[in-house]
Design a protein around this motif. Structure first.
Motif: not given
Length: 190
Positions: A69-70, A138-142, A152-156
């Protein structure tokens, strides 16, 4: 009586939004979030949103070890800038890392400008990152990996667009394509 009704009707029609701009991205004009940040850029300079006043700003939150995505979003934004031609000079793309643990200034200095030399990467402490993410909703979670450093990081996965006066205007969902973004930015740059 009819003349007064006609005048009132015409005046109200001018206030009605018939001339409102229709965007491809989600129009969040007037939202009470995504108003500012206080972070450090990849050159070591302290930055706030006011530093980019006069430009349309596209802000994306991500991390450099993101596999899909990034880099896709940054590549798309580089294409958008090129497609804008001379107006691309009035677009500032900002990448805000949600991984301050691994995304040091040195890492960001190599990563983000590789997509376009004008792109800016921002980072902060874990607390500054959390505060900025909260301000932008913005959501983010390791997400744990096989080792402590392979997470990894889940994120908006979307991009905020700020107008030249520093007001949030749009949220562009990931995968919307280059052309719709170009069209929206042309409207905001005109």
């Amino acid at each position: 009586m009819i003349a007064r009704w006609l005048v009132v009707t015409l005046l109200l029609a001018g206030c009605g939004g018939g001339g409102a701009q229709k965007f491809n991205g989600v129009d969040i004009t007037g939202a009470n979030y995504a108003r500012d940040f206080a972070l450090t850029d990849h050159t070591g300079a302290k930055r706030t949103l006011a530093d980019y006043r006069g430009k349309v700003v596209a802000i994306f939150f991500g991390f450099t070890q993101c596999p899909d995505v990034c880099p896709t979003t940054l590549s798309d934004l580089a294409q958008v800038k090129r497609r804008l031609g001379k107006d691309g000079e009035r677009l500032q793309v900002i990448f805000v890392t949600v991984d301050p643990e691994r995304d040091s200034q040195a890492v960001l200095e190599r990563y983000v400008p590789a997509f376009d030399p004008s792109f800016v990467a921002l980072y902060g402490s874990a607390e500054q990152t959390a505060a900025t993410a909260k301000e932008f909703k913005v959501f983010y979670q390791k997400v744990a990996g096989k080792t402590a450093t392979s997470y990894s990081i889940d994120h908006t996965a979307g991009t905020y667009v700020i107008d030249r006066e520093g007001r949030v205007r749009l949220f562009v969902k990931h995968g919307e394509g280059v052309e719709p973004i170009v069209a929206d930015l042309k409207r905001l740059l005109s």
